[in-house]
Scaffold this motif. Structure first.
Motif, PDB file in Angstrom:
ATOM      1  N   LEU A  42       0.839  -1.207   0.000  1.00 16.05           N
ATOM      2  CA  LEU A  42       0.000   0.000   0.000  1.00 16.05           C
ATOM      3  C   LEU A  42       0.874   1.258   0.000  1.00 16.05           C
ATOM      4  CD1 LEU A  42      -2.732  -1.115   2.565  1.00 16.05           C
ATOM      5  CD2 LEU A  42      -2.972  -0.913   0.085  1.00 16.05           C
ATOM      6  N   ALA A  43       1.900   1.243   0.841  1.00 18.16           N
ATOM      7  CA  ALA A  43       2.819   2.385   0.888  1.00 18.16           C
ATOM      8  C   ALA A  43       3.550   2.533  -0.447  1.00 18.16           C
ATOM      9  CB  ALA A  43       3.817   2.206   2.030  1.00 18.16           C
ATOM     10  N   PHE A  44       3.881   1.414  -1.071  1.00 18.56           N
ATOM     11  CA  PHE A  44       4.598   1.414  -2.347  1.00 18.56           C
ATOM     12  C   PHE A  44       3.805   2.174  -3.405  1.00 18.56           C
ATOM     13  CE2 PHE A  44       6.429  -1.323  -5.964  1.00 18.56           C
ATOM     14  CZ  PHE A  44       7.591  -0.563  -6.052  1.00 18.56           C
ATOM     15  N   VAL A  45       2.500   2.014  -3.400  1.00 19.52           N
ATOM     16  CA  VAL A  45       1.657   2.734  -4.366  1.00 19.52           C
ATOM     17  C   VAL A  45       1.825   4.242  -4.168  1.00 19.52           C
ATOM     18  CG1 VAL A  45      -0.720   3.198  -5.085  1.00 19.52           C
ATOM     19  CG2 VAL A  45       0.015   0.851  -4.617  1.00 19.52           C
ATOM     20  N   ALA A  46       1.777   4.693  -2.918  1.00 18.30           N
ATOM     21  CA  ALA A  46       1.954   6.123  -2.628  1.00 18.30           C
ATOM     22  C   ALA A  46       3.360   6.583  -3.018  1.00 18.30           C
ATOM     23  CB  ALA A  46       1.692   6.398  -1.150  1.00 18.30           C
ATOM     24  N   ILE A  47       4.345   5.761  -2.727  1.00 14.65           N
ATOM     25  CA  ILE A  47       5.732   6.095  -3.061  1.00 14.65           C
ATOM     26  C   ILE A  47       5.900   6.220  -4.578  1.00 14.65           C
ATOM     27  CG2 ILE A  47       8.089   5.190  -3.039  1.00 14.65           C
ATOM     28  CD1 ILE A  47       7.370   3.936  -0.265  1.00 14.65           C
ATOM     29  N   ILE A  48       5.268   5.336  -5.324  1.00 13.36           N
ATOM     30  CA  ILE A  48       5.357   5.388  -6.786  1.00 13.36           C
ATOM     31  C   ILE A  48       4.733   6.686  -7.318  1.00 13.36           C
ATOM     32  CG2 ILE A  48       4.468   4.353  -8.923  1.00 13.36           C
ATOM     33  CD1 ILE A  48       4.859   1.604  -7.494  1.00 13.36           C
ATOM     34  N   PHE A  49       3.580   7.061  -6.739  1.00 15.61           N
ATOM     35  CA  PHE A  49       2.965   8.325  -7.171  1.00 15.61           C
ATOM     36  C   PHE A  49       3.895   9.501  -6.888  1.00 15.61           C
ATOM     37  CE2 PHE A  49      -1.205   6.061  -7.083  1.00 15.61           C
ATOM     38  CZ  PHE A  49      -1.572   6.351  -8.391  1.00 15.61           C
ATOM     39  N   ALA A  50       4.553   9.485  -5.732  1.00 11.63           N
ATOM     40  CA  ALA A  50       5.506  10.553  -5.402  1.00 11.63           C
ATOM     41  C   ALA A  50       6.670  10.540  -6.397  1.00 11.63           C
ATOM     42  CB  ALA A  50       6.015  10.387  -3.967  1.00 11.63           C
ATOM     43  N   HIS A  51       7.148   9.361  -6.708  1.00 10.91           N
ATOM     44  CA  HIS A  51       8.254   9.225  -7.661  1.00 10.91           C
ATOM     45  C   HIS A  51       7.855   9.799  -9.028  1.00 10.91           C
ATOM     46  CE1 HIS A  51      11.708   7.515  -9.721  1.00 10.91           C
ATOM     47  NE2 HIS A  51      10.898   6.898 -10.567  1.00 10.91           N
ATOM     48  N   VAL A  52       6.679   9.433  -9.496  1.00 12.68           N
ATOM     49  CA  VAL A  52       6.207   9.942 -10.795  1.00 12.68           C
ATOM     50  C   VAL A  52       6.027  11.467 -10.731  1.00 12.68           C
ATOM     51  CG1 VAL A  52       4.263   9.931 -12.420  1.00 12.68           C
ATOM     52  CG2 VAL A  52       5.145   7.768 -11.514  1.00 12.68           C
ATOM     53  N   PHE A  53       5.446  11.949  -9.624  1.00 11.08           N
ATOM     54  CA  PHE A  53       5.222  13.393  -9.480  1.00 11.08           C
ATOM     55  C   PHE A  53       6.531  14.173  -9.547  1.00 11.08           C
ATOM     56  CE2 PHE A  53       4.922  17.183  -6.796  1.00 11.08           C
ATOM     57  CZ  PHE A  53       3.888  17.853  -7.425  1.00 11.08           C
ATOM     58  N   PHE A  54       7.517  13.742  -8.772  1.00  7.14           N
ATOM     59  CA  PHE A  54       8.781  14.481  -8.699  1.00  7.14           C
ATOM     60  C   PHE A  54       9.681  14.258  -9.916  1.00  7.14           C
ATOM     61  CE2 PHE A  54       7.693  14.388  -4.110  1.00  7.14           C
ATOM     62  CZ  PHE A  54       7.580  15.763  -3.940  1.00  7.14           C
ATOM     63  N   ASN A  55       9.374  13.249 -10.708  1.00  6.93           N
ATOM     64  CA  ASN A  55      10.160  12.962 -11.907  1.00  6.93           C
ATOM     65  C   ASN A  55       9.318  13.110 -13.174  1.00  6.93           C
ATOM     66  OD1 ASN A  55      12.907  11.856 -10.897  1.00  6.93           O
ATOM     67  ND2 ASN A  55      11.396  10.843  -9.606  1.00  6.93           N
ATOM     68  N   TRP A  56       8.253  13.891 -13.093  1.00  9.18           N
ATOM     69  CA  TRP A  56       7.294  13.983 -14.181  1.00  9.18           C
ATOM     70  C   TRP A  56       7.923  14.407 -15.502  1.00  9.18           C
ATOM     71  CZ3 TRP A  56       3.155  11.805 -15.536  1.00  9.18           C
ATOM     72  CH2 TRP A  56       2.380  12.309 -16.568  1.00  9.18           C
ATOM     73  N   LYS A  57       8.830  15.374 -15.473  1.00 13.13           N
ATOM     74  CA  LYS A  57       9.434  15.856 -16.707  1.00 13.13           C
ATOM     75  C   LYS A  57      10.154  14.721 -17.445  1.00 13.13           C
ATOM     76  CE  LYS A  57      12.167  19.715 -18.425  1.00 13.13           C
ATOM     77  NZ  LYS A  57      12.954  20.889 -18.057  1.00 13.13           N
ATOM     78  N   ALA A  58      10.960  13.965 -16.735  1.00 12.65           N
ATOM     79  CA  ALA A  58      11.672  12.830 -17.336  1.00 12.65           C
ATOM     80  C   ALA A  58      10.704  11.722 -17.729  1.00 12.65           C
ATOM     81  CB  ALA A  58      12.720  12.301 -16.362  1.00 12.65           C
ATOM     82  N   MET A  59       9.659  11.522 -16.907  1.00 11.70           N
ATOM     83  CA  MET A  59       8.689  10.469 -17.179  1.00 11.70           C
ATOM     84  C   MET A  59       7.914  10.768 -18.466  1.00 11.70           C
ATOM     85  SD  MET A  59       9.007   8.254 -14.696  1.00 11.70           S
ATOM     86  CE  MET A  59       7.583   7.304 -14.322  1.00 11.70           C
ATOM     87  N   LYS A  60       7.559  12.035 -18.682  1.00 12.18           N
ATOM     88  CA  LYS A  60       6.829  12.397 -19.903  1.00 12.18           C
ATOM     89  C   LYS A  60       7.611  12.004 -21.139  1.00 12.18           C
ATOM     90  CE  LYS A  60       5.689  16.689 -19.988  1.00 12.18           C
ATOM     91  NZ  LYS A  60       5.170  18.059 -20.020  1.00 12.18           N
ATOM     92  N   LYS A  61       8.908  12.193 -21.118  1.00 14.20           N
ATOM     93  CA  LYS A  61       9.750  11.810 -22.252  1.00 14.20           C
ATOM     94  C   LYS A  61       9.726  10.294 -22.439  1.00 14.20           C
ATOM     95  CE  LYS A  61      12.896  15.702 -21.749  1.00 14.20           C
ATOM     96  NZ  LYS A  61      14.227  16.104 -21.310  1.00 14.20           N
ATOM     97  N   TYR A  62       9.761   9.583 -21.324  1.00 20.80           N
ATOM     98  CA  TYR A  62       9.770   8.118 -21.384  1.00 20.80           C
ATOM     99  C   TYR A  62       8.460   7.592 -21.964  1.00 20.80           C
ATOM    100  CZ  TYR A  62      10.334   3.277 -19.989  1.00 20.80           C
ATOM    101  OH  TYR A  62      10.446   1.917 -19.999  1.00 20.80           O
ATOM    102  N   PHE A  63       7.339   8.242 -21.643  1.00 20.86           N
ATOM    103  CA  PHE A  63       6.027   7.801 -22.119  1.00 20.86           C
ATOM    104  C   PHE A  63       5.892   7.899 -23.636  1.00 20.86           C
ATOM    105  CE2 PHE A  63       4.107   9.237 -17.809  1.00 20.86           C
ATOM    106  CZ  PHE A  63       4.513   8.062 -17.219  1.00 20.86           C
ATOM    107  N   THR A  64       6.748   8.641 -24.284  1.00 24.13           N
ATOM    108  CA  THR A  64       6.666   8.784 -25.744  1.00 24.13           C
ATOM    109  C   THR A  64       7.478   7.726 -26.481  1.00 24.13           C
ATOM    110  OG1 THR A  64       8.539  10.313 -25.817  1.00 24.13           O
ATOM    111  CG2 THR A  64       6.352  11.289 -25.540  1.00 24.13           C
ATOM    112  N   LYS A  65       8.244   6.934 -25.741  1.00 29.08           N
ATOM    113  CA  LYS A  65       9.100   5.922 -26.370  1.00 29.08           C
ATOM    114  C   LYS A  65       8.319   4.644 -26.657  1.00 29.08           C
ATOM    115  CE  LYS A  65      13.281   7.739 -24.324  1.00 29.08           C
ATOM    116  NZ  LYS A  65      14.441   7.486 -23.515  1.00 29.08           N
ATOM    117  N   LYS A  66       8.702   4.000 -27.740  1.00 31.05           N
ATOM    118  CA  LYS A  66       8.040   2.768 -28.179  1.00 31.05           C
ATOM    119  C   LYS A  66       8.138   1.667 -27.106  1.00 31.05           C
ATOM    120  CE  LYS A  66       7.990  -0.424 -32.091  1.00 31.05           C
ATOM    121  NZ  LYS A  66       8.627  -0.778 -33.354  1.00 31.05           N
TER     122      LYS A  66
END
Length: 157
Positions: A42-66
């Protein structure tokens, strides 16, 4: 700082989740791993959301990759396979647990010790109120505890 913390927490939570998941699969240290795995999950889910939030700029680039879409497709297909092949019909474990917890202790105590009298003696020695016609669920409510604490008390030597 938050970005580094979110990434570090994600990494270590993943290690613990992976380790406890493997231990649970092979039924090693089950008494120790199940609750840790569930609560940390359960905590891992919250931690993942925090990770995505704080790394959103890099994550957006990753989401465009095949490879992102290939990975999503593989995980979705495997998950769907498990869902479609899940057993149908009644949940036998749930039926068994409800039967044990819902029937009078006078009848179910013999699943844990040789007789109801032995169970009653152990429970009373632990300061618990015992009534033969009450179920483990009812006794747990009367004693303001969990039915599993009552079972554990019966099982103690």
């Amino acid at each position: 700082m938050f970005k580094t913390l979110a990434t570090s927490l994600t990494t270590f939570a993943f290690i613990v989740m992976g380790t406890t998941g493997v231990l649970m699969y092979f039924h090693i240290l089950d008494n120790y791993t199940k609750e840790l795995h569930e609560i940390l999950g359960l905590a891992f889910v919250a931690i993942i959301f925090a990770h995505v939030f704080f790394n959103w700029k890099a994550m957006k680039k990753y989401f465009t990759k095949k490879i992102f879409y290939i990975s999503a497709g593989i995980i979705s297909a495997v998950s769907l396979g498990f869902i479609l092949n899940a057993p149908t019909g009644p949940n036998v474990k749930r039926i068994l647990i409800n039967s044990v917890l819902g029937n009078p202790i006078e009848k179910t105590a013999v699943l844990f010790v040789d007789s109801y009298d032995i169970a009653k003696t152990k429970l009373e020695a632990a300061g618990l109120i015992v009534e033969a016609d009450k179920s483990l669920k009812e006794l747990a409510m009367i004693n303001q505890t969990s039915p599993f604490v009552i079972i554990d008390t019966i099982l103690k030597k």
